[in-house]
Design a protein around this motif. Structure first.
Motif, PDB file in Angstrom:
ATOM      1  N   THR A 123       2.452  -2.294  10.526  1.00 18.07           N
ATOM      2  CA  THR A 123       0.661  -1.132  11.061  1.00 18.07           C
ATOM      3  C   THR A 123       1.521   0.208  10.484  1.00 18.07           C
ATOM      4  O   THR A 123       2.503   0.452  11.043  1.00 18.07           O
ATOM      5  N   TYR A 124       0.528   0.626   9.471  1.00 16.62           N
ATOM      6  CA  TYR A 124       1.154   2.227   9.516  1.00 16.62           C
ATOM      7  C   TYR A 124       0.161   2.844  10.354  1.00 16.62           C
ATOM      8  O   TYR A 124      -1.032   3.438   9.799  1.00 16.62           O
ATOM      9  N   ARG A 125       0.696   4.024  11.325  1.00 16.58           N
ATOM     10  CA  ARG A 125      -0.357   5.021  12.051  1.00 16.58           C
ATOM     11  C   ARG A 125       0.144   6.244  11.269  1.00 16.58           C
ATOM     12  O   ARG A 125       1.116   6.622  10.996  1.00 16.58           O
ATOM     13  N   SER A 126      -1.142   7.117  11.059  1.00 18.64           N
ATOM     14  CA  SER A 126      -1.320   8.720  11.353  1.00 18.64           C
ATOM     15  C   SER A 126      -2.429   9.130  11.941  1.00 18.64           C
ATOM     16  O   SER A 126      -3.308   8.714  11.680  1.00 18.64           O
ATOM     17  N   THR A 127      -2.032  10.076  12.912  1.00 21.42           N
ATOM     18  CA  THR A 127      -3.107  11.281  12.915  1.00 21.42           C
ATOM     19  C   THR A 127      -4.349  11.837  12.000  1.00 21.42           C
ATOM     20  O   THR A 127      -5.399  12.543  12.400  1.00 21.42           O
ATOM     21  N   ILE A 128      -3.112  11.702  10.857  1.00 22.58           N
ATOM     22  CA  ILE A 128      -3.681  12.780   9.662  1.00 22.58           C
ATOM     23  C   ILE A 128      -4.515  11.546   9.082  1.00 22.58           C
ATOM     24  O   ILE A 128      -3.634  10.871   7.800  1.00 22.58           O
ATOM     25  N   GLU A 129      -5.915  11.316   8.521  1.00 29.28           N
ATOM     26  CA  GLU A 129      -5.925  10.382   7.962  1.00 29.28           C
ATOM     27  C   GLU A 129      -6.507  10.612   6.608  1.00 29.28           C
ATOM     28  O   GLU A 129      -6.211   9.993   5.927  1.00 29.28           O
ATOM     29  N   SER A 130      -6.428  11.960   6.402  1.00 27.85           N
ATOM     30  CA  SER A 130      -6.075  11.890   4.823  1.00 27.85           C
ATOM     31  C   SER A 130      -4.883  12.368   4.539  1.00 27.85           C
ATOM     32  O   SER A 130      -4.032  13.459   4.797  1.00 27.85           O
ATOM     33  N   ARG A 131      -4.582  11.028   3.422  1.00 25.47           N
ATOM     34  CA  ARG A 131      -3.363  10.920   2.462  1.00 25.47           C
ATOM     35  C   ARG A 131      -3.226  12.900   1.956  1.00 25.47           C
ATOM     36  O   ARG A 131      -1.753  13.680   1.899  1.00 25.47           O
ATOM     37  N   THR A 132      -4.010  12.979   1.497  1.00 30.30           N
ATOM     38  CA  THR A 132      -3.767  14.362   0.496  1.00 30.30           C
ATOM     39  C   THR A 132      -3.699  15.521   1.494  1.00 30.30           C
ATOM     40  O   THR A 132      -2.693  15.770   1.954  1.00 30.30           O
ATOM     41  N   ARG A 133      -4.691  15.839   2.987  1.00 35.49           N
ATOM     42  CA  ARG A 133      -3.567  16.398   3.699  1.00 35.49           C
ATOM     43  C   ARG A 133      -3.008  16.190   4.776  1.00 35.49           C
ATOM     44  O   ARG A 133      -1.970  17.306   4.778  1.00 35.49           O
ATOM     45  N   ARG A 134      -2.062  15.169   4.945  1.00 37.03           N
ATOM     46  CA  ARG A 134      -1.024  14.431   5.109  1.00 37.03           C
ATOM     47  C   ARG A 134       0.114  15.126   4.671  1.00 37.03           C
ATOM     48  O   ARG A 134       0.903  15.284   5.033  1.00 37.03           O
ATOM     49  N   PHE A 135      -0.133  14.539   3.133  1.00 37.45           N
ATOM     50  CA  PHE A 135       1.385  15.164   2.740  1.00 37.45           C
ATOM     51  C   PHE A 135       1.013  16.730   2.358  1.00 37.45           C
ATOM     52  O   PHE A 135       2.548  17.634   2.685  1.00 37.45           O
ATOM     53  N   PHE A 136       0.447  17.549   2.363  1.00 40.79           N
ATOM     54  CA  PHE A 136       0.418  18.645   2.541  1.00 40.79           C
ATOM     55  C   PHE A 136       0.173  19.450   3.891  1.00 40.79           C
ATOM     56  O   PHE A 136       1.046  20.645   4.050  1.00 40.79           O
ATOM     57  N   THR A 137       0.194  18.972   4.995  1.00 41.78           N
ATOM     58  CA  THR A 137       0.494  19.374   5.958  1.00 41.78           C
ATOM     59  C   THR A 137       2.212  19.211   6.365  1.00 41.78           C
ATOM     60  O   THR A 137       2.638  20.067   6.642  1.00 41.78           O
ATOM     61  N   MET A 138       2.791  18.007   6.340  1.00 39.30           N
ATOM     62  CA  MET A 138       4.276  17.449   6.347  1.00 39.30           C
ATOM     63  C   MET A 138       5.203  19.218   5.276  1.00 39.30           C
ATOM     64  O   MET A 138       6.172  19.332   5.826  1.00 39.30           O
TER      65      MET A 138
ATOM     66  N   THR B  30       0.948  -1.573   0.236  1.00 37.65           N
ATOM     67  CA  THR B  30       0.081  -0.218  -0.347  1.00 37.65           C
ATOM     68  C   THR B  30       1.124   0.763   0.021  1.00 37.65           C
ATOM     69  O   THR B  30       1.794   1.287   0.794  1.00 37.65           O
ATOM     70  N   ASN B  31       0.734   2.007  -1.122  1.00 35.87           N
ATOM     71  CA  ASN B  31       1.145   3.444  -0.578  1.00 35.87           C
ATOM     72  C   ASN B  31       0.825   4.698  -0.131  1.00 35.87           C
ATOM     73  O   ASN B  31      -0.990   4.733  -0.040  1.00 35.87           O
ATOM     74  N   HIS B  32       1.513   4.930   1.168  1.00 31.22           N
ATOM     75  CA  HIS B  32       0.655   5.676   2.270  1.00 31.22           C
ATOM     76  C   HIS B  32       1.477   7.192   1.228  1.00 31.22           C
ATOM     77  O   HIS B  32       0.860   8.297   2.179  1.00 31.22           O
ATOM     78  N   GLY B  33       1.800   7.812   0.179  1.00 37.07           N
ATOM     79  CA  GLY B  33       2.540   8.783   0.390  1.00 37.07           C
ATOM     80  C   GLY B  33       3.573   9.186   0.186  1.00 37.07           C
ATOM     81  O   GLY B  33       4.005   8.079   1.561  1.00 37.07           O
ATOM     82  N   VAL B  34       4.061  10.150   0.271  1.00 38.43           N
ATOM     83  CA  VAL B  34       5.104  10.974   0.243  1.00 38.43           C
ATOM     84  C   VAL B  34       5.697  11.374   1.441  1.00 38.43           C
ATOM     85  O   VAL B  34       5.219  11.585   2.346  1.00 38.43           O
ATOM     86  N   HIS B  35       6.762  10.439   2.005  1.00 33.11           N
ATOM     87  CA  HIS B  35       7.496  11.062   3.516  1.00 33.11           C
ATOM     88  C   HIS B  35       8.729  10.465   3.176  1.00 33.11           C
ATOM     89  O   HIS B  35       9.458  10.666   2.643  1.00 33.11           O
ATOM     90  N   ALA B  36       9.307  11.451   4.325  1.00 30.58           N
ATOM     91  CA  ALA B  36      11.435  11.499   4.200  1.00 30.58           C
ATOM     92  C   ALA B  36      11.874  10.963   5.791  1.00 30.58           C
ATOM     93  O   ALA B  36      10.891  10.264   6.368  1.00 30.58           O
ATOM     94  N   LEU B  37      12.888  10.152   4.456  1.00 34.39           N
ATOM     95  CA  LEU B  37      13.852   9.370   5.708  1.00 34.39           C
ATOM     96  C   LEU B  37      14.677   9.927   5.545  1.00 34.39           C
ATOM     97  O   LEU B  37      15.068  10.106   5.188  1.00 34.39           O
ATOM     98  N   LEU B  38      15.585   9.164   6.986  1.00 45.66           N
ATOM     99  CA  LEU B  38      16.949   9.442   7.197  1.00 45.66           C
ATOM    100  C   LEU B  38      18.188   8.519   6.140  1.00 45.66           C
ATOM    101  O   LEU B  38      17.649   7.524   6.990  1.00 45.66           O
ATOM    102  N   VAL B  39      18.861   8.451   5.277  1.00 39.38           N
ATOM    103  CA  VAL B  39      19.724   8.083   4.587  1.00 39.38           C
ATOM    104  C   VAL B  39      21.062   8.293   4.626  1.00 39.38           C
ATOM    105  O   VAL B  39      21.527   9.347   3.831  1.00 39.38           O
TER     106      VAL B  39
END
Length: 646
Positions: free
Chosen positions: A258-273, A193-202
């Motif tokens: 298990t993926y968890r977020s307090t922001i259910e909407s993927r779009t809103r989560r992306f713009f919040t980030m 499942t694609n949960h959208g763009v996130h940031a990782l330390l690489v």
């Protein structure tokens, strides 16, 4: 206190001490701009300057929490960054990458444990980093990035991968030479499942600075400017990083997948980030304004001393700034620089306030203003650089006079931290929707329909109550030439133009949808009008903050001088858009002719005070360096010394 000193006090504002501290550091010959260095020499010099800044604790790191070595002063951090724009812009950008983008992403997107672990080394530069968002195939469209981070529960790791050449991270500052770790933006895939763009330390390099397995980096090579910044292309070949390297403030993954977020909407989560990273745009707009101040200081000083031609009955040649055409070239830009400065000051104040509180609407408003200010300030900066280069003739084309490097280094400001055209569409989006909660949940088609319906309803309601002609003319009645310096009328004209632009763009979108039902086509056909609405809104915002600055001046002479600046900014802006004012019945041809004449009058009135206006910027002589603007031989000796030591 002299007028110049009073002006500088006003301009430096509440962060005057920080700005002066940066000015003092920039006076060191080892910290100033360098002309004529090769790429490697320039990069090495900037790296040394970064160490100096880290040891002094000056820059955006001031905004970091005190528990990791900062000073809990985000406003001071941005003020320091803005002031660094007086010097080498490669250093400025390198600072922005390390403490603004890389460090800022960890601070804003990371959890407390990550902040405690990495923060101190970011502040001290023990951990130099990169901000790997942009890809070769996707720049401003961050949501469609193609790099993937797939969770592997068996090893409790993410596998970061570049699927094709378009997905390689490109133009990444600090990557080609110095960066040891990157904040990488990727599509987060968990259990298919694609949960959208996130940031990782690489991690990119080990302690011996060798590239780590699976990490491939190419040097972007020589650029038109900013060659002290080591931009590179990064490709990941199934690079494994621990699950705990996910910057998970807005979305986390448990060990069991298990993926968890307090922001259910993927779009809103992306713009919040993305909204959490607004500091970058706020900083770039301030830096662009300060770079404009450097160029204008050089050009105005040159215009005060350079002589060309003489009147038939005079012995001495005239100064360049005595010519009306030269005044017209520089002084409206000087007025706009002052206007943008005060708008930036208000943006900085609101940004700091938004960080202190937990008001989502205030944060969204700051995001919108920051987007518009970044676009307006960087476009303005590019215009200033070209005008100042031309104003200095052949001397302006010589590298020793800084203008060519300033012009080259600032050109890309219109592109990074979001392409300006895209940012202005974000401004329009905010205006048309009024930051409604409904908007953030809609896709493009739903957005267009919501915007059109909501705004058009308001328009129709008003027009039912007021005859059309009266509604178009009532807010800004035609004035005669004797009223042209009425600042209240300026504000009315700007506000009326903005209101009309917003109403008509909504009507165009609505009409386009009614014709064929194609929401995207309707929006695309109205794009020119969308961008116009955003531009006139920002011009109205800028005028408002400049007018407010005039009003709060306690020094009578400064208030009078800034009043002239405000009148010139307003009337020159109206003059530049006189076609709209004529087409829409706001001004008569006679009035627009009077405005053109008044702009000439205002330029002539400001001309004797132009030097005061640029001296108030406080650009240190040691970084100004241009022989045409400083003691010529001293500046040349300084540049020879810098080139020789490098």
């Amino acid at each position: 206190m002299s007028t110049t000193q009073a002006l500088r006090t006003l301009l430096d504002g509440p962060h005057a001490a920080v700005r002066d501290e940066v000015r003092t550091l920039l006076k060191d010959p080892d910290m100033g701009p360098a002309i004529g260095l090769g790429v490697e020499e320039h990069r090495a010099r900037v790296a040394q300057q970064m160490q100096r800044l880290a040891s002094h604790g000056i820059g955006p790191s001031l905004g970091f929490p005190s528990r990791v070595g900062g000073h809990d002063d985000p406003g001071g951090g941005i003020a320091a960054f803005e002031t660094l724009a007086f010097g080498d812009l490669s250093l400025l950008v390198k600072v922005g990458v390390q403490w603004g983008l890389f460090g800022g992403a960890v601070m804003q997107l990371g959890n407390p444990e990550q902040i405690e672990r990495y923060g101190p080394d970011i502040v001290t530069l023990a951990l130099p980093g990169c901000f790997a968002m942009t890809e070769t195939g996707h720049g401003s469209d961050v949501e469609q990035l193609r790099t993937t981070a797939t969770y592997a529960p068996a090893t409790d790791e993410f596998i970061v991968h570049t699927p094709d050449e378009d997905a390689r991270k490109d133009y990444i500052g600090n990557a080609a030479r110095d960066g040891r770790m990157a904040v990488v933006f990727a599509q987060l895939i968990v259990d298919d499942t694609n949960h959208g763009v996130h940031a990782l330390l690489v991690p990119l390099r080990d302690d011996e600075h060798n590239l780590l397995p699976g990490v491939h980096i190419e040097d972007d090579g020589h650029k038109a400017g900013l060659n002290g910044v080591d931009n590179g292309r990064i490709t990941f070949d199934a690079v494994r990083v621990p699950r705990t390297n996910l910057l998970d403030r807005f979305g986390t993954v448990d060990p069991d997948g298990t993926y968890r977020s307090t922001i259910e909407s993927r779009t809103r989560r992306f713009f919040t980030m993305l909204g959490a990273l607004v500091q970058g745009r706020t900083s770039v707009s301030g830096a662009a304004i300060n770079a404009s101040k450097v160029a204008l200081t050089i050009a105005v000083r040159y215009g005060e001393t350079r002589r060309q031609f003489s009147a038939p009955d005079e012995v001495h040649e005239n100064r360049l700034l005595d010519y009306q055409a030269h005044q017209r070239l520089l002084l409206p830009l000087l007025a706009r620089t002052y206007a943008l400065h005060f708008a930036q000051e208000e943006l900085l104040r609101r940004y700091v306030a938004s960080q202190d509180g937990d008001d989502p609407e205030a944060r969204r408003e700051v995001e919108s203003i920051a987007a518009g200010m970044k676009a307006q300030a960087t476009w303005h900066c590019n215009e200033v650089m070209q005008a100042c280069r031309e104003a200095c003739g052949g001397a302006g084309y010589l590298s020793e006079n800084r203008l060519p490097s300033l012009r080259a280094d600032t050109d890309v400001f219109a592109t990074f931290e979001g392409a300006n055209t895209v940012l202005m569409q974000l401004v329009a989006k905010g205006l048309l929707t009024g930051y409604s909660e409904e908007f953030s949940e809609l896709d493009l088609m739903g957005t267009v329909r919501f915007v059109a319906d909501r705004v058009l309803d308001n328009v129709v309601e008003r027009l039912r109550a007021v005859p059309l002609l009266q509604s178009l003319r009532g807010a800004a009645p035609v004035r005669q030439t004797e009223d042209l310096r009425d600042r209240g009328w300026h504000c009315e004209l700007f506000a009326d133009r903005e209101e009309h632009a917003l109403e008509t763009v909504a009507a165009r979108i609505k009409a386009g949808m009614d014709d064929d039902g194609d929401a995207f086509a309707a929006f695309n056909r109205a794009q020119t009008h969308v961008l116009y609405a955003a531009r006139v809104h920002m011009e109205n915002v800028v005028l408002g903050h400049l007018t407010a600055a005039v009003g709060r001046c306690e020094d009578d002479d400064v208030r009078e001088l800034l009043g002239l600046v405000a009148d010139l900014y307003a009337l020159h802006t109206i003059e530049a858009d006189r076609g709209w004012f004529l087409e829409h019945g706001r001004l008569t041809p006679e009035t627009t002719k009077g405005i053109t004449q008044m702009v000439d009058v205002l330029c002539n009135e400001l001309r004797p005070r132009a030097l005061e206006l640029v001296e108030a910027f406080g650009v240190p002589e040691e970084v100004l360096m241009a022989p045409i603007a400083t003691g010529a031989e001293a500046a040349r000796q300084q540049m020879r010394s810098v080139a020789g030591s490098a």
